[in-house]
Design a protein around this motif. Structure first.
Motif, PDB file in Angstrom:
ATOM      1  N   ALA A  39      18.988  -0.159  17.957  1.00 34.91           N
ATOM      2  CA  ALA A  39      18.414   0.635  18.580  1.00 34.91           C
ATOM      3  C   ALA A  39      18.535   2.114  18.591  1.00 34.91           C
ATOM      4  O   ALA A  39      17.816   2.782  19.864  1.00 34.91           O
ATOM      5  N   ARG A  40      20.096   2.079  18.789  1.00 36.96           N
ATOM      6  CA  ARG A  40      20.697   3.833  18.796  1.00 36.96           C
ATOM      7  C   ARG A  40      21.484   4.150  17.561  1.00 36.96           C
ATOM      8  O   ARG A  40      20.855   5.433  17.180  1.00 36.96           O
ATOM      9  N   VAL A  99      22.874  -7.469  16.057  1.00 40.05           N
ATOM     10  CA  VAL A  99      21.908  -6.592  14.554  1.00 40.05           C
ATOM     11  C   VAL A  99      21.126  -5.543  15.781  1.00 40.05           C
ATOM     12  O   VAL A  99      21.037  -4.141  15.791  1.00 40.05           O
ATOM     13  N   ALA A 100      20.208  -6.325  16.390  1.00 42.22           N
ATOM     14  CA  ALA A 100      18.927  -5.137  17.642  1.00 42.22           C
ATOM     15  C   ALA A 100      19.802  -3.949  18.815  1.00 42.22           C
ATOM     16  O   ALA A 100      18.832  -3.106  18.676  1.00 42.22           O
ATOM     17  N   VAL A 130      13.016  -2.745  10.951  1.00 41.34           N
ATOM     18  CA  VAL A 130      14.015  -3.713  12.334  1.00 41.34           C
ATOM     19  C   VAL A 130      13.747  -2.852  12.793  1.00 41.34           C
ATOM     20  O   VAL A 130      13.352  -2.817  14.113  1.00 41.34           O
ATOM     21  N   HIS A 131      14.365  -1.143  12.301  1.00 43.87           N
ATOM     22  CA  HIS A 131      14.265  -0.097  13.612  1.00 43.87           C
ATOM     23  C   HIS A 131      12.626  -0.470  14.585  1.00 43.87           C
ATOM     24  O   HIS A 131      12.563   0.083  14.953  1.00 43.87           O
ATOM     25  N   ARG A 178      15.019  -0.823  25.917  1.00 41.91           N
ATOM     26  CA  ARG A 178      16.104  -2.015  26.913  1.00 41.91           C
ATOM     27  C   ARG A 178      17.310  -2.598  26.159  1.00 41.91           C
ATOM     28  O   ARG A 178      17.040  -2.332  24.713  1.00 41.91           O
ATOM     29  N   THR A 179      17.378  -3.144  26.938  1.00 41.41           N
ATOM     30  CA  THR A 179      19.424  -3.972  26.830  1.00 41.41           C
ATOM     31  C   THR A 179      17.765  -5.196  26.068  1.00 41.41           C
ATOM     32  O   THR A 179      17.379  -6.013  26.294  1.00 41.41           O
ATOM     33  N   PRO A 180      18.735  -5.950  24.809  1.00 43.15           N
ATOM     34  CA  PRO A 180      17.603  -6.960  24.129  1.00 43.15           C
ATOM     35  C   PRO A 180      18.675  -8.384  25.386  1.00 43.15           C
ATOM     36  O   PRO A 180      19.001  -8.429  25.841  1.00 43.15           O
TER      37      PRO A 180
END
Length: 440
Positions: A407-408, A402-403, A279-280, A290-292
């Motif tokens: 992401a962080r 979840v994304a 997933v990462h 970026r923001t999804p």
């Protein structure tokens, strides 16, 4: 053909993992008794459908011959006569008017709200901070659906009241639905809390509705869709009470399913390092910091598989229908007025449909493997004319949340603090304590 009678009675509520095991054994036993099994709930005979193809036939092929069952009769006085509980021509009329609110184009706009709320949620995290994940997931889901519903200043007050009251309504409403009717009349603190919460929410929602009628401005939110909707046959719109009932339906459906799935998704990522790694890697490649957005969901292929697997693993326990006429299902003929039960949880964990069904395996949703799953074996949002109208909204919100986390951050379970599970209509995590760890 007579329908076989299985021994025992169907348990409605449980409170421990051992109860989950007993339920799993019970539904496994029913499968051995046949595709349609008669069981007795107290004095009420019911018919439990265990075969996924017959469940699909019940919901899709015979959908016009059934309506909501006894459980929804109990929910209707509590949550109103919205899409989740209404029946017949009224339901068809309402669905035609509500459906445009969840058109793909509108969901793509709501996705911007989802991404902003998720970013604000994770912006407050600190390295090493312990998060109560189920509470975080609930807060995010309430905020997203509330802001999607109401965009005015008065609407912001409504969102605050929803945050304050909705989970009291959800918790106590389910208890009321499965309790004898006299219980709600007892002078109990829980009853007072529920009645007060319902009264506050009804007052603020109707205040927003009246304010909308005075302004008459379409602001692109869900409420505007409900207020401007017209029955294509009659040209009639919804009354204030009908709008309120649909708002309650959207709140209950939009919060409970999403919050549960999000919490369990973060739990499963933490328990499955290889799934988390993939997933990462995908989030890093697709988003690149970026923001999804809604457009990104199509490229987050593995993440969508993770969401499907969470929805498979943690669905509602059972749903009911009532026959309007004799209904033939396989070799069984169900009489008119029969109460029919099917269990999404049992269907989703049936080894005949899913290899090693108790293992978290997102790859089972790869195109080649997913194509082999029988119709009716995966019904997290139902099927047919009664399929949840907000399924795309929910799946998009879960994936974006979840994304955003992936992401962080990594979320690591706190040692010595196992997750407890409480059961009402589904498996609710309790005490899901996880430490926030920056990925870099």
């Amino acid at each position: 053909m007579s329908v076989p009678v299985a021994p025992g009675r169907l348990p409605l509520l449980g409170h421990t993992v051992s109860m989950l095991r007993r339920r799993q054994l019970f539904t496994a036993l029913l499968r051995k008794h046949g595709d349609v099994v008669r069981i007795d709930l107290g004095t009420m005979p019911t018919y439990f459908v265990t075969n996924p193809l017959l469940v699909h036939e019940l919901l899709v092929g015979k959908g016009s011959s059934v309506r909501k069952g006894a459980l929804f009769d109990r929910f209707r006085p509590i949550f109103g006569n919205g899409l989740a509980t209404s029946d017949g021509e009224f339901h068809r009329r309402q669905r035609r008017m509500v459906q445009p609110a969840f058109h793909r184009l509108r969901v793509s706009r709501y996705a911007d709200t989802m991404a902003r709320v998720a970013a604000e949620w994770t912006a407050d995290w600190r390295p090493g901070q312990v998060r109560v994940v189920e509470e975080d997931a609930q807060a995010l889901a309430v905020t997203v659906v509330g802001e999607a519903l109401f965009s005015t200043e008065l609407g912001k007050r409504a969102v605050e009241e929803i945050r304050r009251s909705l989970f009291t309504v959800l918790k106590q409403g389910i208890v009321r639905a499965v309790s004898p009717s006299f219980v709600e009349k007892l002078p109990l603190p829980a009853n007072r809390a529920f009645d007060d919460a319902i009264a506050r929410m009804r007052a603020i929602v109707l205040e927003v509705v009246r304010g909308w009628r005075e302004d008459g401005v379409d602001r692109g939110d869900l409420l505007s869709v409900l207020m401007t909707a017209r029955d294509p046959d009659t040209g009639a719109g919804m009354s204030d009470d009908q709008v309120y009932d649909e708002v309650m339906t959207l709140l209950v459906g939009g919060v409970e399913t999403t919050a549960l799935a999000l919490a369990w998704a973060l739990h499963e990522l933490a328990r499955n390092p290889e799934v988390e790694r993939r997933v990462h890697a995908e989030v890093d490649e697709v988003l690149a910091g970026r923001t999804p957005t809604f457009a990104d969901i199509g490229d987050l292929v593995y993440l969508r598989q993770v969401v499907n697997e969470v929805l498979r693993m943690y669905p509602v326990w059972f749903l009911m229908r009532r026959t309007l006429e004799p209904v033939e299902l396989g070799d069984a003929v169900l009489p008119e007025g029969a109460e029919v039960i099917f269990s999404p949880h049992a269907l989703h964990h049936d080894p005949a449909s899913f290899d090693d069904p108790h293992r978290f395996d997102p790859d089972r949703w790869s195109p080649e493997r997913a194509a082999r799953i029988p119709k009716g074996a995966f019904v997290p949002f139902g099927a047919g004319a009664r399929q949840c109208v907000g399924n795309l909204f929910a799946q998009t919100e879960i994936a974006i949340a979840v994304a955003t986390v992936a992401a962080r951050w990594r979320l690591v379970p706190v040692p010595g603090e196992p997750v407890r599970v409480k059961f009402t209509s589904a498996a609710y995590p309790s005490g899901m304590l996880m430490t926030a760890v920056p990925r870099n």
